[in-house]
Design a protein around this motif. Structure first.
Motif, PDB file in Angstrom:
ATOM      1  N   VAL A 294       7.153  -0.912   7.171  1.00  0.00           N
ATOM      2  CA  VAL A 294       6.601   0.432   6.943  1.00  0.00           C
ATOM      3  C   VAL A 294       7.793   1.380   6.769  1.00  0.00           C
ATOM      4  CG1 VAL A 294       5.162   2.265   7.847  1.00  0.00           C
ATOM      5  CG2 VAL A 294       4.609  -0.128   8.387  1.00  0.00           C
ATOM      6  N   HIS A 295       7.886   2.037   5.604  1.00  0.00           N
ATOM      7  CA  HIS A 295       9.001   2.953   5.380  1.00  0.00           C
ATOM      8  C   HIS A 295       8.619   3.974   4.303  1.00  0.00           C
ATOM      9  CE1 HIS A 295       9.485  -0.518   2.663  1.00  0.00           C
ATOM     10  NE2 HIS A 295       9.845   0.389   1.767  1.00  0.00           N
ATOM     11  N   ASN A 296       9.358   5.062   4.281  1.00  0.00           N
ATOM     12  CA  ASN A 296       9.152   6.095   3.265  1.00  0.00           C
ATOM     13  C   ASN A 296       9.907   5.715   1.998  1.00  0.00           C
ATOM     14  OD1 ASN A 296       7.612   7.603   4.999  1.00  0.00           O
ATOM     15  ND2 ASN A 296       9.340   8.832   5.737  1.00  0.00           N
TER      16      ASN A 296
ATOM     17  N   GLY B 129       6.740   9.306  -0.539  1.00  0.00           N
ATOM     18  CA  GLY B 129       5.513   8.672  -0.063  1.00  0.00           C
ATOM     19  C   GLY B 129       5.805   7.659   1.022  1.00  0.00           C
ATOM     20  N   CYS B 130       4.722   7.087   1.552  1.00  0.00           N
ATOM     21  CA  CYS B 130       4.831   6.052   2.587  1.00  0.00           C
ATOM     22  C   CYS B 130       4.405   4.719   1.972  1.00  0.00           C
ATOM     23  CB  CYS B 130       3.965   6.380   3.799  1.00  0.00           C
ATOM     24  SG  CYS B 130       4.098   5.152   5.126  1.00  0.00           S
ATOM     25  N   GLU B 131       5.152   3.650   2.271  1.00  0.00           N
ATOM     26  CA  GLU B 131       4.835   2.326   1.724  1.00  0.00           C
ATOM     27  C   GLU B 131       4.738   1.310   2.860  1.00  0.00           C
ATOM     28  OE1 GLU B 131       7.598  -0.446  -0.679  1.00  0.00           O
ATOM     29  OE2 GLU B 131       6.428   0.676  -2.185  1.00  0.00           O
ATOM     30  N   VAL B 132       3.608   0.616   2.911  1.00  0.00           N
ATOM     31  CA  VAL B 132       3.385  -0.451   3.894  1.00  0.00           C
ATOM     32  C   VAL B 132       3.369  -1.769   3.120  1.00  0.00           C
ATOM     33  CG1 VAL B 132       1.874  -1.389   5.673  1.00  0.00           C
ATOM     34  CG2 VAL B 132       2.041   1.086   5.348  1.00  0.00           C
ATOM     35  N   THR B 133       4.217  -2.712   3.541  1.00  0.00           N
ATOM     36  CA  THR B 133       4.340  -3.991   2.834  1.00  0.00           C
ATOM     37  C   THR B 133       4.046  -5.143   3.791  1.00  0.00           C
ATOM     38  OG1 THR B 133       6.054  -3.044   1.423  1.00  0.00           O
ATOM     39  CG2 THR B 133       5.839  -5.458   1.435  1.00  0.00           C
ATOM     40  N   PHE B 134       3.215  -6.084   3.319  1.00  0.00           N
ATOM     41  CA  PHE B 134       2.937  -7.320   4.070  1.00  0.00           C
ATOM     42  C   PHE B 134       3.345  -8.507   3.200  1.00  0.00           C
ATOM     43  CE2 PHE B 134       0.555  -5.289   7.373  1.00  0.00           C
ATOM     44  CZ  PHE B 134      -0.105  -4.229   6.771  1.00  0.00           C
ATOM     45  N   LEU B 135       3.990  -9.502   3.791  1.00  0.00           N
ATOM     46  CA  LEU B 135       4.320 -10.743   3.098  1.00  0.00           C
ATOM     47  C   LEU B 135       3.628 -11.895   3.835  1.00  0.00           C
ATOM     48  CD1 LEU B 135       5.829 -12.186   0.848  1.00  0.00           C
ATOM     49  CD2 LEU B 135       7.804 -12.392   2.375  1.00  0.00           C
ATOM     50  N   LEU B 136       2.659 -12.524   3.139  1.00  0.00           N
ATOM     51  CA  LEU B 136       1.868 -13.600   3.736  1.00  0.00           C
ATOM     52  C   LEU B 136       2.435 -14.945   3.292  1.00  0.00           C
ATOM     53  CD1 LEU B 136      -1.697 -12.200   2.925  1.00  0.00           C
ATOM     54  CD2 LEU B 136      -0.288 -11.728   4.930  1.00  0.00           C
ATOM     55  N   PRO B 137       2.925 -15.789   4.204  1.00  0.00           N
ATOM     56  CA  PRO B 137       3.433 -17.115   3.813  1.00  0.00           C
ATOM     57  C   PRO B 137       2.311 -17.977   3.228  1.00  0.00           C
ATOM     58  CG  PRO B 137       4.137 -16.535   6.048  1.00  0.00           C
ATOM     59  CD  PRO B 137       3.116 -15.541   5.635  1.00  0.00           C
TER      60      PRO B 137
ATOM     61  N   ILE C  52       0.875  -1.176   0.000  1.00  0.00           N
ATOM     62  CA  ILE C  52       0.000   0.000   0.000  1.00  0.00           C
ATOM     63  C   ILE C  52       0.908   1.220   0.000  1.00  0.00           C
ATOM     64  CG2 ILE C  52      -1.816   1.261   1.191  1.00  0.00           C
ATOM     65  CD1 ILE C  52      -1.276  -2.305   2.185  1.00  0.00           C
ATOM     66  N   THR C  53       0.860   1.998  -1.100  1.00  0.00           N
ATOM     67  CA  THR C  53       1.787   3.122  -1.281  1.00  0.00           C
ATOM     68  C   THR C  53       0.990   4.383  -1.584  1.00  0.00           C
ATOM     69  OG1 THR C  53       3.358   1.556  -2.246  1.00  0.00           O
ATOM     70  CG2 THR C  53       3.861   3.897  -2.501  1.00  0.00           C
ATOM     71  N   ASP C  54       1.431   5.528  -1.034  1.00  0.00           N
ATOM     72  CA  ASP C  54       0.799   6.810  -1.359  1.00  0.00           C
ATOM     73  C   ASP C  54       1.894   7.827  -1.683  1.00  0.00           C
ATOM     74  OD1 ASP C  54       1.654   8.374   1.044  1.00  0.00           O
ATOM     75  OD2 ASP C  54       0.433   6.902   2.111  1.00  0.00           O
ATOM     76  N   ASN C  55       1.484   8.982  -2.185  1.00  0.00           N
ATOM     77  CA  ASN C  55       2.438  10.065  -2.470  1.00  0.00           C
ATOM     78  C   ASN C  55       2.184  11.245  -1.547  1.00  0.00           C
ATOM     79  OD1 ASN C  55       0.029  10.919  -3.544  1.00  0.00           O
ATOM     80  ND2 ASN C  55       0.933  11.899  -5.345  1.00  0.00           N
ATOM     81  N   GLY C  56       1.869  10.933  -0.304  1.00  0.00           N
ATOM     82  CA  GLY C  56       1.476  11.972   0.654  1.00  0.00           C
ATOM     83  C   GLY C  56       2.602  12.584   1.441  1.00  0.00           C
ATOM     84  N   GLY C  57       3.825  12.422   1.005  1.00  0.00           N
ATOM     85  CA  GLY C  57       4.939  13.064   1.689  1.00  0.00           C
ATOM     86  C   GLY C  57       5.656  12.183   2.677  1.00  0.00           C
TER      87      GLY C  57
END
Length: 676
Positions: free
Chosen positions: A650-652, A661-669, A608-613
């Protein structure tokens, strides 16, 4: 007229016994009595099949032999065979008269093992009559007494037949665990007496009936196929029970065409045996219900008219209740609500009605109240059937049934080993008795000590695991209950402020969002498809406030199947909500939100990525962090019981156009257990 004919037959038999038997109450010498009893045993073992295949001819023969016998106990044994033939021809009135005659005789005699056999036979037949008339509680009492008397008799090989009847009665009473217990006991006795396999098939199709009631059709078919191996050796009444049970199993699956095929096989079978009126009319009754389910009202009415006189004649409460139930459905299909209401008024269920019959009646009553507009009553009958389903097919009964079946397999092997060991031990018992007793005591003491140690350790481990599960469940419920009001009230406040009268679509989306949010709050995990549907609804609601510059983009890789991917509920929604509220809402220019789902080597990756700074801890719009805390704590609880954990990052990030932007990444086994 038919009822009167039956009474005449019963009176004729009673009159015959009244002429012959009272004058012979004094037994002959012991040797003559033994000789006559052996002659009876030989006759019965040779002609036992004729009770089912030619009952009227068999009745004539036993009455003639009864008249020639000198010993009263032998005579009443012949009379018990005549009783069997009355049951085979459904001459219930005559059978009841003969039962009273036999009970009167046995009540006056001193105890003997042969008298116990006669009492057991009489009680078994009495239980069968109660069963056919629908008084299952009374039938069970008779079968238990028959079993107790047979244990004191001389014919243990007949015990399995009584236990089969006792098991069937418990099945009809809804006590499926006890039904399986008595079937298992019958199998154990068959094995211990080295009975051939063709004596076991009634037990197999009895077990099949029990699993049918549980709606476990795999086990039902397994035991039905075991019984079918001996189909050619079955007597006509045994073939009837087998075919009838098979038809019932397909009826409850909703495969009415196959069920009709089995019931019609019964009709074809009994054409060659006109005395099998019970089997014929029971098949008519089952056929009528199958045609009702197929909305073929005329065919159903035809079979109801054929079988109703017979069941009225014998006074079978269960069958008559079933007939009234079908008549109600027939009236509903013909839109004759007045007739359906009349039948509901006059037809009442007795306490001994089979649970499946009540289930069918409740289903039709639900339909009746739906069609007459009384939805509250329809809902009440739906709840009654749900409770009935839970009481009959709950997990406890399933576990008990599986356990008893497994124990039968273990006990059969153990019994064979014990018999072999006993033979070997007897050869050296005189020389080794003291030594073996001492060794046995030591072994038993050791085993008891080991058992107590393992039992206490197992009990401690189970208690510890249960406490952990309880704590984890309570934590999760507390966490999730914090989120739902937080989210719903935020959306409601925004909608109240911004909604205009004409914005019907947004209002509908809000209602959908609220309802789905409440559902998700009750679920630990959902499919990716459900989660994305919820996120899509949320995004649609936010479009108005974010304006035309808001561009959400959801991409799912072709090798990802959303319906088959599971994840913690609201795992995507919470980062999306954070992006909208804390990053994009106050941003100038284009507001982009990307959701991508693709497959990696270890599992499914969701970004989930946005360009909100980017994420700024010191921002006044950063929020309380409650949503992400919920996700992280949920994942932490789930990861505690899985070898491979869900990874969260979770990182910019710097976007291609230079924005941050801020990017949230999930890895589901791939192999992940979402159960707590």
């Amino acid at each position: 007229m038919r009822s009167g004919l039956k009474s005449c037959i019963g009176f004729f038999l009673l009159l015959w016994t009244g002429i012959v038997l009272p004058g012979a109450c004094t037994c002959k010498g012991g040797g003559d009595m033994i000789s006559e009893m052996r002659e009876f045993d030989s006759f019965f073992s040779t002609h036992v099949d004729s009770v089912a295949t030619a009952p009227r001819r068999m009745r004539t023969q036993v009455l003639q032999r009864m008249k020639a016998a000198k010993d009263s106990l032998v005579r009443y044994n012949y009379l018990s065979v005549a009783l069997k033939t009355c049951l085979a021809t459904s001459d219930i009135d005559s059978a009841q008269l003969l039962i009273r005659e036999i009970e009167d005789f046995t009540g006056r005699q001193p105890f003997s093992h042969r008298l116990a056999d006669l009492q057991s036979e009489c009680l078994n037949m009495k239980g069968n009559i109660y069963s056919r008339k629908g008084y299952i509680d009374s039938a069970e009492v008779c079968f238990k007494k028959a079993y107790e008397w047979r244990l004191q008799g001389t014919k243990p090989e007949t015990i399995p037949d009584i236990l089969i009847n006792l098991a069937d009665a418990n099945n009809h009473l809804g006590r499926l665990d006890m039904g399986v217990f008595w079937y298992r006991k019958a199998l154990l006795i068959c094995d211990s007496l080295n009975m051939p396999s063709d004596r076991k098939f009634p037990i197999y199709y009895g077990l099949a009936q029990g699993y049918m009631t549980l709606r476990d059709y795999e086990q039902c078919d397994y035991y039905s196929e075991l019984a079918a191996k001996n189909y050619d050796e079955m007597l006509p009444d045994e073939k009837h029970f087998y075919l009838n049970n098979r038809g019932n199993s397909y009826y409850y699956r909703g495969d009415y065409a196959t069920a009709i095929g089995y019931f019609r096989k019964v009709v074809e079978l009994v054409k060659d045996y006109p005395d099998m009126r019970w089997g014929l009319n029971l098949s008519y009754l089952n056929l009528s219900d199958c045609f009702l389910q197929r909305n073929e009202a005329d065919s159903a009415a035809k079979y109801l008219d054929l079988c109703e006189p017979f069941f009225k004649e014998i006074g079978s409460t269960t069958a008559l209740y079933y007939i009234d139930t079908q008549k109600i459905e027939l009236a509903l299909q013909r839109k004759d609500f007045a007739e359906a209401r009349r039948l509901l008024t006059v037809s009442k269920a007795s306490p001994e009605i089979d649970a499946d019959m009540i289930h069918i009646r409740n289903k039709y009553l639900q339909q009746f109240h739906e069609e007459t507009g009384n939805y509250q009553r329809a809902y009440d009958y739906l709840k009654k059937n749900d409770r009935l389903d839970d009481s009959i097919r709950n997990e406890r009964i399933r576990m008990r049934t599986a356990d008893l079946t497994l124990r039968y397999q273990q006990d059969s092997t153990l019994m064979a080993h014990k018999v072999l060991f006993q033979k070997q031990e007897n050869e050296v018992l005189a020389l080794r008795q003291t030594r073996l007793v001492t060794l046995a005591i030591a072994v038993i003491a050791f085993l008891i000590a080991v058992f107590l140690y393992l039992y206490n350790r197992k009990k401690h481990d189970l208690l510890l695991a249960q406490n952990r599960r309880t704590v984890s469940t309570l934590r999760l419920e507390n966490i999730r209950n914090r989120l739902s009001p937080h989210f719903i009230f935020n959306v409601l406040n925004q909608e109240v402020v911004n909604r205009r009268e004409e914005e019907k679509q947004e209002l509908a989306s809000l209602v959908k969002l609220m309802r789905r949010n409440l559902e998700l709050a009750e679920q630990l995990c959902v499919t990716l498809s459900e989660e994305l549907d919820f996120v899509g609804t949320y995004i649609d609601l936010e479009r108005r406030s974010l304006g035309a510059t808001f561009r959400p983009d959801i991409k799912i890789a072709e090798d990802v199947h959303p319906e088959q991917v599971w994840l913690p509920s609201m795992m995507i929604q919470i980062p999306v909500e954070n992006s909208v509220k804390h990053a994009l809402r106050g941003k100038e220019g284009e507001r982009n939100l990307w959701i991508t789902v693709d497959r990696q080597e270890r599992g499914i990756r969701i970004k989930i990525t946005d360009n909100g700074g980017g994420y700024r801890p010191d921002s006044r719009h950063r929020g309380t962090g409650t949503g992400m805390k919920v996700i992280m704590q949920t994942i932490q609880i789930l990861n505690m019981k899985n070898k491979e954990a869900i990874d969260v990052a979770v990182h910019n990030v710097t976007l291609p156009d230079g924005e941050v932007g801020c990017e949230v990444t999930f890895l589901l086994p791939d192999k992940y257990d979402y159960k707590i």
